[in-house]
Design a protein around this motif. Sequence first.
Motif, PDB file in Angstrom:
ATOM      1  N   LYS A 190       0.841  -1.197   0.000  1.00 35.75           N
ATOM      2  CA  LYS A 190       0.000   0.000   0.000  1.00 35.75           C
ATOM      3  C   LYS A 190       0.874   1.244   0.000  1.00 35.75           C
ATOM      4  CE  LYS A 190      -3.940   2.211   2.222  1.00 35.75           C
ATOM      5  NZ  LYS A 190      -4.971   2.134   3.292  1.00 35.75           N
ATOM      6  N   ALA A 191       1.963   1.208   0.758  1.00 34.08           N
ATOM      7  CA  ALA A 191       2.897   2.341   0.755  1.00 34.08           C
ATOM      8  C   ALA A 191       3.472   2.540  -0.646  1.00 34.08           C
ATOM      9  CB  ALA A 191       4.018   2.102   1.765  1.00 34.08           C
ATOM     10  N   SER A 192       3.887   1.457  -1.269  1.00 39.25           N
ATOM     11  CA  SER A 192       4.471   1.525  -2.602  1.00 39.25           C
ATOM     12  C   SER A 192       3.489   2.096  -3.615  1.00 39.25           C
ATOM     13  CB  SER A 192       4.941   0.136  -3.041  1.00 39.25           C
ATOM     14  OG  SER A 192       5.466   0.148  -4.344  1.00 39.25           O
ATOM     15  N   GLU A 193       2.241   1.642  -3.550  1.00 41.43           N
ATOM     16  CA  GLU A 193       1.219   2.109  -4.490  1.00 41.43           C
ATOM     17  C   GLU A 193       0.950   3.605  -4.338  1.00 41.43           C
ATOM     18  OE1 GLU A 193      -2.050  -0.404  -3.607  1.00 41.43           O
ATOM     19  OE2 GLU A 193      -1.273  -2.126  -4.749  1.00 41.43           O
ATOM     20  N   ASN A 194       1.242   4.135  -3.152  1.00 39.19           N
ATOM     21  CA  ASN A 194       1.014   5.553  -2.891  1.00 39.19           C
ATOM     22  C   ASN A 194       2.300   6.372  -2.950  1.00 39.19           C
ATOM     23  OD1 ASN A 194      -1.985   6.161  -1.844  1.00 39.19           O
ATOM     24  ND2 ASN A 194      -1.405   4.081  -1.237  1.00 39.19           N
ATOM     25  N   GLY A 195       3.336   5.780  -3.542  1.00 46.12           N
ATOM     26  CA  GLY A 195       4.589   6.497  -3.713  1.00 46.12           C
ATOM     27  C   GLY A 195       5.326   6.779  -2.424  1.00 46.12           C
ATOM     28  N   CYS A 196       5.125   5.930  -1.420  1.00 50.36           N
ATOM     29  CA  CYS A 196       5.735   6.145  -0.103  1.00 50.36           C
ATOM     30  C   CYS A 196       6.790   5.085   0.203  1.00 50.36           C
ATOM     31  CB  CYS A 196       4.677   6.120   0.993  1.00 50.36           C
ATOM     32  SG  CYS A 196       3.541   7.533   0.916  1.00 50.36           S
ATOM     33  N   TYR A 197       7.705   5.459   1.063  1.00 50.99           N
ATOM     34  CA  TYR A 197       8.795   4.581   1.459  1.00 50.99           C
ATOM     35  C   TYR A 197       8.346   3.539   2.471  1.00 50.99           C
ATOM     36  CZ  TYR A 197      13.470   3.344   3.315  1.00 50.99           C
ATOM     37  OH  TYR A 197      14.613   2.685   3.701  1.00 50.99           O
ATOM     38  N   GLU A 198       7.428   3.924   3.364  1.00 55.56           N
ATOM     39  CA  GLU A 198       7.043   3.033   4.453  1.00 55.56           C
ATOM     40  C   GLU A 198       5.594   3.272   4.845  1.00 55.56           C
ATOM     41  OE1 GLU A 198       7.057   0.402   5.878  1.00 55.56           O
ATOM     42  OE2 GLU A 198       8.575   0.315   7.471  1.00 55.56           O
ATOM     43  N   ALA A 199       4.982   2.223   5.425  1.00 55.88           N
ATOM     44  CA  ALA A 199       3.651   2.316   6.004  1.00 55.88           C
ATOM     45  C   ALA A 199       3.789   2.281   7.521  1.00 55.88           C
ATOM     46  CB  ALA A 199       2.773   1.157   5.525  1.00 55.88           C
ATOM     47  N   ILE A 200       3.229   3.273   8.185  1.00 56.89           N
ATOM     48  CA  ILE A 200       3.217   3.322   9.648  1.00 56.89           C
ATOM     49  C   ILE A 200       1.921   2.686  10.123  1.00 56.89           C
ATOM     50  CG2 ILE A 200       3.213   4.813  11.683  1.00 56.89           C
ATOM     51  CD1 ILE A 200       4.828   6.842  10.093  1.00 56.89           C
ATOM     52  N   GLN A 201       2.029   1.631  10.919  1.00 52.81           N
ATOM     53  CA  GLN A 201       0.867   0.848  11.317  1.00 52.81           C
ATOM     54  C   GLN A 201       0.326   1.289  12.680  1.00 52.81           C
ATOM     55  OE1 GLN A 201       1.566  -3.505   9.628  1.00 52.81           O
ATOM     56  NE2 GLN A 201       3.363  -2.809  10.764  1.00 52.81           N
ATOM     57  N   SER A 202      -0.977   1.105  12.846  1.00 52.92           N
ATOM     58  CA  SER A 202      -1.609   1.416  14.131  1.00 52.92           C
ATOM     59  C   SER A 202      -2.725   0.425  14.409  1.00 52.92           C
ATOM     60  CB  SER A 202      -2.164   2.847  14.134  1.00 52.92           C
ATOM     61  OG  SER A 202      -3.181   2.981  13.145  1.00 52.92           O
ATOM     62  N   ARG A 203      -2.922   0.158  15.688  1.00 51.03           N
ATOM     63  CA  ARG A 203      -4.068  -0.643  16.145  1.00 51.03           C
ATOM     64  C   ARG A 203      -5.042   0.335  16.786  1.00 51.03           C
ATOM     65  NH1 ARG A 203      -2.912  -6.313  16.238  1.00 51.03           N
ATOM     66  NH2 ARG A 203      -0.694  -6.727  15.855  1.00 51.03           N
ATOM     67  N   ILE A 219      20.400  12.157  25.753  1.00 51.87           N
ATOM     68  CA  ILE A 219      19.172  12.465  25.020  1.00 51.87           C
ATOM     69  C   ILE A 219      18.015  11.755  25.703  1.00 51.87           C
ATOM     70  CG2 ILE A 219      17.988  12.328  22.805  1.00 51.87           C
ATOM     71  CD1 ILE A 219      20.759  12.163  21.484  1.00 51.87           C
ATOM     72  N   GLN A 220      17.011  12.508  26.113  1.00 50.59           N
ATOM     73  CA  GLN A 220      15.896  11.915  26.845  1.00 50.59           C
ATOM     74  C   GLN A 220      15.046  11.055  25.922  1.00 50.59           C
ATOM     75  OE1 GLN A 220      13.606  14.706  29.153  1.00 50.59           O
ATOM     76  NE2 GLN A 220      12.156  13.164  29.863  1.00 50.59           N
ATOM     77  N   VAL A 221      14.775   9.820  26.336  1.00 53.84           N
ATOM     78  CA  VAL A 221      13.993   8.895  25.523  1.00 53.84           C
ATOM     79  C   VAL A 221      13.074   8.088  26.418  1.00 53.84           C
ATOM     80  CG1 VAL A 221      15.796   7.121  25.596  1.00 53.84           C
ATOM     81  CG2 VAL A 221      14.113   7.105  23.737  1.00 53.84           C
ATOM     82  N   GLU A 222      11.867   7.811  25.942  1.00 57.05           N
ATOM     83  CA  GLU A 222      10.889   7.020  26.689  1.00 57.05           C
ATOM     84  C   GLU A 222      10.298   5.954  25.770  1.00 57.05           C
ATOM     85  OE1 GLU A 222       7.880   9.199  28.757  1.00 57.05           O
ATOM     86  OE2 GLU A 222       9.262  10.824  29.339  1.00 57.05           O
ATOM     87  N   GLU A 223      10.258   4.726  26.259  1.00 59.21           N
ATOM     88  CA  GLU A 223       9.572   3.642  25.548  1.00 59.21           C
ATOM     89  C   GLU A 223       8.148   3.563  26.084  1.00 59.21           C
ATOM     90  OE1 GLU A 223      11.860  -0.018  24.117  1.00 59.21           O
ATOM     91  OE2 GLU A 223      12.833   0.455  26.013  1.00 59.21           O
ATOM     92  N   ARG A 224       7.228   4.049  25.305  1.00 55.38           N
ATOM     93  CA  ARG A 224       5.808   3.987  25.677  1.00 55.38           C
ATOM     94  C   ARG A 224       4.971   4.097  24.417  1.00 55.38           C
ATOM     95  NH1 ARG A 224       3.137   8.590  24.741  1.00 55.38           N
ATOM     96  NH2 ARG A 224       4.020  10.655  25.204  1.00 55.38           N
ATOM     97  N   THR A 225       3.718   3.698  24.527  1.00 52.72           N
ATOM     98  CA  THR A 225       2.825   3.829  23.381  1.00 52.72           C
ATOM     99  C   THR A 225       2.507   5.307  23.140  1.00 52.72           C
ATOM    100  OG1 THR A 225       0.881   3.562  24.798  1.00 52.72           O
ATOM    101  CG2 THR A 225       1.775   1.576  23.766  1.00 52.72           C
ATOM    102  N   PHE A 226       2.289   5.630  21.874  1.00 55.33           N
ATOM    103  CA  PHE A 226       1.808   6.969  21.534  1.00 55.33           C
ATOM    104  C   PHE A 226       0.736   6.826  20.461  1.00 55.33           C
ATOM    105  CE2 PHE A 226       5.690   6.225  19.065  1.00 55.33           C
ATOM    106  CZ  PHE A 226       5.287   6.487  17.768  1.00 55.33           C
ATOM    107  N   THR A 227      -0.069   7.858  20.315  1.00 54.55           N
ATOM    108  CA  THR A 227      -1.242   7.794  19.452  1.00 54.55           C
ATOM    109  C   THR A 227      -0.982   8.430  18.089  1.00 54.55           C
ATOM    110  OG1 THR A 227      -2.103   9.926  20.209  1.00 54.55           O
ATOM    111  CG2 THR A 227      -2.715   7.958  21.499  1.00 54.55           C
ATOM    112  N   LYS A 228      -1.920   8.218  17.188  1.00 57.27           N
ATOM    113  CA  LYS A 228      -1.844   8.864  15.879  1.00 57.27           C
ATOM    114  C   LYS A 228      -1.913  10.384  16.027  1.00 57.27           C
ATOM    115  CE  LYS A 228      -5.156   6.370  13.906  1.00 57.27           C
ATOM    116  NZ  LYS A 228      -6.053   5.829  12.841  1.00 57.27           N
ATOM    117  N   GLU A 229      -2.647  10.860  17.029  1.00 61.87           N
ATOM    118  CA  GLU A 229      -2.707  12.302  17.284  1.00 61.87           C
ATOM    119  C   GLU A 229      -1.338  12.830  17.707  1.00 61.87           C
ATOM    120  OE1 GLU A 229      -5.220  15.508  20.032  1.00 61.87           O
ATOM    121  OE2 GLU A 229      -5.659  13.359  20.148  1.00 61.87           O
TER     122      GLU A 229
END
Length: 285
Positions: free
Chosen positions: A159-172, A219-229
């Motif tokens: 789907k990414a390729s068909e839309n001229g994109c390098y990658e698809a970002i997935q979400s549940r 560099i401050q980094v956190e492993e946690r879920t984040f939303t599409k927003e």
Amino acid sequence: MNWTLINGEFVERSNAKVDIEDRGYQFGDGIYEVIRVYNGKMFTVKEHLERFFRSAESISMSLEFTIEQLATQLQELIVKSNLKLGIIYMQATRGVAPRTHAFPAQNVPSTLVAYTKELERPLQKLENGVQTILVEDIRWLRCDIKSLNLLGNVLAKQKASENGCYEAIQSRGQEVTEGSSSNIFIIKDGVIYTHASDNLILKGITKDVILNLCVDNGIQVEERTFTKEELAAADEVFLSSTTSEVMPVIVIDGNAVNNGEPGLVTRKLQALFEAEITRQCGTLK
């Protein structure tokens, strides 16, 4: 000459064959890894092979070799193939047996296949950034296993390729998980966020290198879920993988990130990552 490693033996690529009843072919019953090679040396080989064995254990599959034996064979494959810059692809399946869903008898050996491929670094994309799209994550619930069952990933990448994109970002739903073949990072107010390494994503080797570099360099980094927003509101976005390294994301679903330019934090991480490659494999050319 092109060489393939099959069950401990080096075979010319044109003569390499796998049985039609191999369970990798019949069921996708197996695991795989892709290891980057710079200057003829494997990058983060220990971490890749440890994940390879961890994936095997997760699906109750026995391997007929040790990490040390496999590392030696892979390095020999690099030398025989005269590979300087590229990748090693390797996979192990539950072996050859008459087709039935249940595991075959314990005396059936696994099948290991590995080969090399020349692959340049994506320098132009690393400099300019890439476009992405959002897709629903339709994969199973054990994405932490690097299995051969990649149809969900394939459909997302297509789907990414068909839309001229390098990658698809997935979400549940609203929760961003990862790319079709990458981990996803957002940066907001100088803090980096990326999905925790649980069953919903693959624990990326490049991701772990980046996390360690962040800790080592304040560099401050956190492993946690984040939303599409949160993704849409991020100051910077980048993705990581074995072949993409630290890749700036400049467009998501047609909307520019950071005015369509790679950000300063991403640039800093790119420099730190290249320095780590140099430390392990020698100066990049």
